[in-house]
Design an enzyme around this catalytic site. Structure first.
Site, PDB file in Angstrom:
ATOM      1  CD  GLN A  93      37.446  31.260  48.697  1.00 19.14           C
ATOM      2  OE1 GLN A  93      37.471  32.141  49.545  1.00 19.14           O
ATOM      3  NE2 GLN A  93      37.250  30.005  49.011  1.00 19.14           N
ATOM      4  CG  ASN A  94      43.041  28.265  45.542  1.00 16.81           C
ATOM      5  OD1 ASN A  94      42.745  28.835  46.588  1.00 16.81           O
ATOM      6  ND2 ASN A  94      43.097  26.954  45.432  1.00 16.81           N
ATOM      7  CG  HIS A 111      39.396  35.877  45.891  1.00 12.15           C
ATOM      8  ND1 HIS A 111      39.528  35.158  47.058  1.00 12.15           N
ATOM      9  CD2 HIS A 111      38.185  36.488  45.969  1.00 12.15           C
ATOM     10  CE1 HIS A 111      38.444  35.316  47.804  1.00 12.15           C
ATOM     11  NE2 HIS A 111      37.609  36.119  47.173  1.00 12.15           N
ATOM     12  CB  CYS A 119      46.877  48.624  32.108  1.00 19.53           C
ATOM     13  SG  CYS A 119      47.151  50.391  31.865  1.00 19.53           S
ATOM     14  CB  CYS A 122      44.111  50.944  28.702  1.00 14.76           C
ATOM     15  SG  CYS A 122      45.180  49.484  28.745  1.00 14.76           S
ATOM     16  CB  THR A 179      37.730  27.578  51.316  1.00 12.38           C
ATOM     17  OG1 THR A 179      37.553  28.929  51.770  1.00 12.38           O
ATOM     18  CG2 THR A 179      36.379  26.929  51.103  1.00 12.38           C
ATOM     19  CG  LEU A 205      43.834  19.258  57.304  1.00 13.67           C
ATOM     20  CD1 LEU A 205      44.223  17.925  56.669  1.00 13.67           C
ATOM     21  CD2 LEU A 205      45.045  20.178  57.319  1.00 13.67           C
ATOM     22  CD  GLU A 206      41.796  22.520  61.010  1.00 18.85           C
ATOM     23  OE1 GLU A 206      41.937  23.735  61.190  1.00 18.85           O
ATOM     24  OE2 GLU A 206      42.516  21.644  61.518  1.00 18.85           O
ATOM     25  CB  ALA A 222      42.985  18.457  49.240  1.00 17.85           C
TER      26      ALA A 222
HETATM   27  C1  BJW Z   1      43.467  21.863  53.759  1.00 17.47           C
HETATM   28  C2  BJW Z   1      44.752  21.376  53.629  1.00 17.47           C
HETATM   29  C3  BJW Z   1      44.907  20.190  52.917  1.00 17.47           C
HETATM   30  C4  BJW Z   1      44.878  23.197  54.767  1.00 17.47           C
HETATM   31  N1  BJW Z   1      43.835  19.582  52.407  1.00 17.47           N
HETATM   32  N2  BJW Z   1      42.415  21.232  53.248  1.00 17.47           N
HETATM   33  C5  BJW Z   1      31.908  40.943  57.250  1.00 17.47           C
HETATM   34  C6  BJW Z   1      30.950  40.267  56.522  1.00 17.47           C
HETATM   35  C7  BJW Z   1      31.069  40.146  55.157  1.00 17.47           C
HETATM   36  C8  BJW Z   1      32.162  40.660  54.500  1.00 17.47           C
HETATM   37  C9  BJW Z   1      33.099  41.327  55.222  1.00 17.47           C
HETATM   38  C10 BJW Z   1      32.967  41.480  56.558  1.00 17.47           C
HETATM   39  N3  BJW Z   1      34.040  42.205  56.985  1.00 17.47           N
HETATM   40  C11 BJW Z   1      34.841  42.473  55.937  1.00 17.47           C
HETATM   41  C12 BJW Z   1      34.277  41.954  54.853  1.00 17.47           C
HETATM   42  C13 BJW Z   1      34.816  41.975  53.512  1.00 17.47           C
HETATM   43  C14 BJW Z   1      35.999  41.071  53.281  1.00 17.47           C
HETATM   44  C15 BJW Z   1      36.013  39.873  54.219  1.00 17.47           C
HETATM   45  O1  BJW Z   1      35.416  38.839  53.977  1.00 17.47           O
HETATM   46  N4  BJW Z   1      36.754  39.946  55.305  1.00 17.47           N
HETATM   47  C16 BJW Z   1      36.773  38.848  56.272  1.00 17.47           C
HETATM   48  C17 BJW Z   1      38.206  38.581  56.678  1.00 17.47           C
HETATM   49  C18 BJW Z   1      35.799  39.121  57.369  1.00 17.47           C
HETATM   50  N5  BJW Z   1      35.873  40.623  51.916  1.00 17.47           N
HETATM   51  C19 BJW Z   1      36.283  41.370  50.904  1.00 17.47           C
HETATM   52  O2  BJW Z   1      36.803  42.452  51.057  1.00 17.47           O
HETATM   53  C20 BJW Z   1      36.005  40.831  49.522  1.00 17.47           C
HETATM   54  N6  BJW Z   1      35.258  41.786  48.804  1.00 17.47           N
HETATM   55  C21 BJW Z   1      34.021  42.158  49.171  1.00 17.47           C
HETATM   56  O3  BJW Z   1      33.433  41.695  50.138  1.00 17.47           O
HETATM   57  O4  BJW Z   1      33.457  43.087  48.323  1.00 17.47           O
HETATM   58  C22 BJW Z   1      32.152  43.544  48.644  1.00 17.47           C
HETATM   59  C23 BJW Z   1      31.136  42.927  47.745  1.00 17.47           C
HETATM   60  C24 BJW Z   1      31.181  41.607  47.392  1.00 17.47           C
HETATM   61  C25 BJW Z   1      30.204  41.056  46.575  1.00 17.47           C
HETATM   62  C26 BJW Z   1      29.209  41.831  46.101  1.00 17.47           C
HETATM   63  C27 BJW Z   1      29.162  43.191  46.440  1.00 17.47           C
HETATM   64  C28 BJW Z   1      30.145  43.723  47.273  1.00 17.47           C
HETATM   65  C29 BJW Z   1      37.296  40.591  48.764  1.00 17.47           C
HETATM   66  C30 BJW Z   1      38.083  39.478  49.360  1.00 17.47           C
HETATM   67  C31 BJW Z   1      39.427  39.332  48.663  1.00 17.47           C
HETATM   68  C32 BJW Z   1      40.245  38.233  49.311  1.00 17.47           C
HETATM   69  N7  BJW Z   1      41.568  38.312  48.843  1.00 17.47           N
HETATM   70  C33 BJW Z   1      42.515  37.325  49.341  1.00 17.47           C
HETATM   71  C34 BJW Z   1      43.980  37.782  48.999  1.00 17.47           C
HETATM   72  C35 BJW Z   1      44.181  38.069  47.575  1.00 17.47           C
HETATM   73  C36 BJW Z   1      44.631  36.859  46.806  1.00 17.47           C
HETATM   74  C37 BJW Z   1      46.078  36.527  47.030  1.00 17.47           C
HETATM   75  O5  BJW Z   1      46.928  37.398  47.205  1.00 17.47           O
HETATM   76  O6  BJW Z   1      46.374  35.314  47.031  1.00 17.47           O
HETATM   77  O7  BJW Z   1      42.212  36.038  48.801  1.00 17.47           O
HETATM   78  S1  BJW Z   1      42.468  37.059  51.105  1.00 17.47           S
HETATM   79  C38 BJW Z   1      42.818  35.350  51.038  1.00 17.47           C
HETATM   80  O8  BJW Z   1      41.702  34.670  51.665  1.00 17.47           O
HETATM   81  C39 BJW Z   1      42.824  34.964  49.554  1.00 17.47           C
HETATM   82  C40 BJW Z   1      41.960  33.729  49.574  1.00 17.47           C
HETATM   83  O9  BJW Z   1      41.404  33.480  48.306  1.00 17.47           O
HETATM   84  C41 BJW Z   1      40.951  34.008  50.655  1.00 17.47           C
HETATM   85  C42 BJW Z   1      40.285  32.783  51.218  1.00 17.47           C
HETATM   86  O10 BJW Z   1      41.193  31.980  51.919  1.00 17.47           O
HETATM   87  P1  BJW Z   1      41.061  30.401  51.887  1.00 17.47           P
HETATM   88  O11 BJW Z   1      41.261  29.915  50.521  1.00 17.47           O
HETATM   89  O12 BJW Z   1      39.826  29.984  52.581  1.00 17.47           O
HETATM   90  O13 BJW Z   1      42.368  29.971  52.727  1.00 17.47           O
HETATM   91  P2  BJW Z   1      42.546  29.831  54.314  1.00 17.47           P
HETATM   92  O14 BJW Z   1      43.998  29.851  54.586  1.00 17.47           O
HETATM   93  O15 BJW Z   1      41.703  30.776  55.065  1.00 17.47           O
HETATM   94  O16 BJW Z   1      41.967  28.368  54.621  1.00 17.47           O
HETATM   95  C43 BJW Z   1      42.611  27.198  54.174  1.00 17.47           C
HETATM   96  C44 BJW Z   1      41.738  26.005  54.490  1.00 17.47           C
HETATM   97  O17 BJW Z   1      42.339  24.852  53.921  1.00 17.47           O
HETATM   98  C45 BJW Z   1      41.599  25.728  56.010  1.00 17.47           C
HETATM   99  O18 BJW Z   1      40.243  25.427  56.301  1.00 17.47           O
HETATM  100  C46 BJW Z   1      42.476  24.495  56.234  1.00 17.47           C
HETATM  101  O19 BJW Z   1      41.952  23.624  57.227  1.00 17.47           O
HETATM  102  C47 BJW Z   1      42.376  23.821  54.876  1.00 17.47           C
HETATM  103  N8  BJW Z   1      43.546  23.007  54.539  1.00 17.47           N
HETATM  104  N9  BJW Z   1      45.613  22.219  54.322  1.00 17.47           N
HETATM  105  C48 BJW Z   1      42.600  20.115  52.631  1.00 17.47           C
HETATM  106  N10 BJW Z   1      46.146  19.621  52.773  1.00 17.47           N
END
Ligand code: BJW
Length: 235
Positions: A93-94, A111, A119, A122, A179, A205-206, A222
């Site tokens: 997801q990164n 992601h 673009c 195009c 994640t 982490l947790e 990690a």
């Molecule tokens: C450590 C550590 C260490 C810390 N060692 N560990 C209800 C049900 C289903 C879906 C939805 C819903 N309501 C809304 C939706 C849709 C929505 C969604 O899921 N929203 C939720 C918030 C509810 N999803 C979308 O809109 C997605 N699209 C979609 O659903 O399209 C429809 C569809 C899909 C498939 C088929 C058909 C239709 C798109 C999601 C796009 C996410 N974009 C982002 C930002 C853009 C990227 C950027 O700018 O960087 O992506 S959001 C952000 O969250 C980013 C990440 O990739 C993503 C996930 O976060 P991640 O990686 O889990 O990070 P954290 O911070 O949440 O967690 C970190 C973890 O690490 C923690 O557990 C810590 O403990 C741990 N940690 N230090 C080990 N040292």
């Protein structure tokens, strides 16, 4: 334990110890910025300058970081398993490129990628490590004002979903690393994997939001738990 085909899903926690902020931890990206303003198509339409500044800052930060021991261990696992006739697929997801810098290949960035831009006129995707702005010209079609970060924002469909579905179906083991399990569809992969009878491992982490669905878990930073788990698999 013999695993031939491993599917790994990674999130922001994997890159935290390289110096990149996670999203939902204390002081994380969403504590500093409103996701509706910087990570939705509506936010981009309303204020493109703000969104460009947000991604320009993160693209610049990418130049200052290096892969950590966890990225490197996963690259080694891929190589080692391939040499033994197995397969390790990485879906991240990164939007950083630390998996690749750590030696991994064929990484699926569901992601999107910070170091690429697209673009909307195009659809050409271009590697891009510098600032992007409202007036940047598309290198492919010369359109002005049509460039956007190659990032999947909320409400947009993540990339390569069909391919990921196939990899999930083929895997013996599903491993989720760093994640929170709060963003779909990635957060739903573990439920799908369990339904298909796979072993599901969480390294974090947790405990994540869906930790009860995993059959095995190791908790800690990690850079410690990932190399230790890789060592066990290789051994
Ligand atoms: C450590 C550590 C260490 C810390 N060692 N560990 C209800 C049900 C289903 C879906 C939805 C819903 N309501 C809304 C939706 C849709 C929505 C969604 O899921 N929203 C939720 C918030 C509810 N999803 C979308 O809109 C997605 N699209 C979609 O659903 O399209 C429809 C569809 C899909 C498939 C088929 C058909 C239709 C798109 C999601 C796009 C996410 N974009 C982002 C930002 C853009 C990227 C950027 O700018 O960087 O992506 S959001 C952000 O969250 C980013 C990440 O990739 C993503 C996930 O976060 P991640 O990686 O889990 O990070 P954290 O911070 O949440 O967690 C970190 C973890 O690490 C923690 O557990 C810590 O403990 C741990 N940690 N230090 C080990 N040292």
């Amino acid at each position: 334990m013999q695993h031939k085909n491993i599917l790994i899903l990674t999130g922001a926690g994997l890159s935290a110890e390289s110096g990149l902020d996670t999203f939902r931890d204390k002081g994380g990206v969403w504590a500093q910025y409103d996701y509706r303003e910087v990570a939705t198509p509506e936010g981009f339409a309303a204020n493109p300058d703000l969104v460009h500044a947000f991604y320009n800052m993160r693209r610049a930060a990418l130049k200052t970081v290096t892969p950590n021991a966890a990225h490197i261990a996963l690259g080694k696992l891929q190589n080692d398993m391939a040499a033994k006739g197995g397969r390790v697929s990485i879906v991240t997801q990164n939007v950083d490129d630390l998996h690749e810098a750590g030696g991994a290949e064929g990484v699926i960035h569901m992601h999107g990628e910070l170091a690429k831009v697209r673009c909307v006129a195009c659809e050409t995707v271009t590697e891009w490590r510098e600032d992007l702005g409202r007036n940047t010209q598309c290198p492919a079609c010369s359109a002005v004002g049509a460039m956007r970060p190659h990032i999947v924002w909320f409400g947009e469909i993540p990339m390569e979903m069909d391919r990921i579905g196939g990899l999930l179906a083929d895997a013996d083991v599903f491993v989720s690393i760093g994640t929170s399990g709060s963003v779909y569809p990635a957060a739903g992969f573990v439920a799908e994997a369990r339904q298909l009878g796979k072993t599901c491992v969480e390294l974090n982490l947790e405990p994540s939001e869906n930790h009860t669905l995993f059959t095995d878990a190791r908790y800690g930073p990690a850079t410690e738990v990932v190399p230790a788990w890789v060592q066990d698999i290789i051994a």
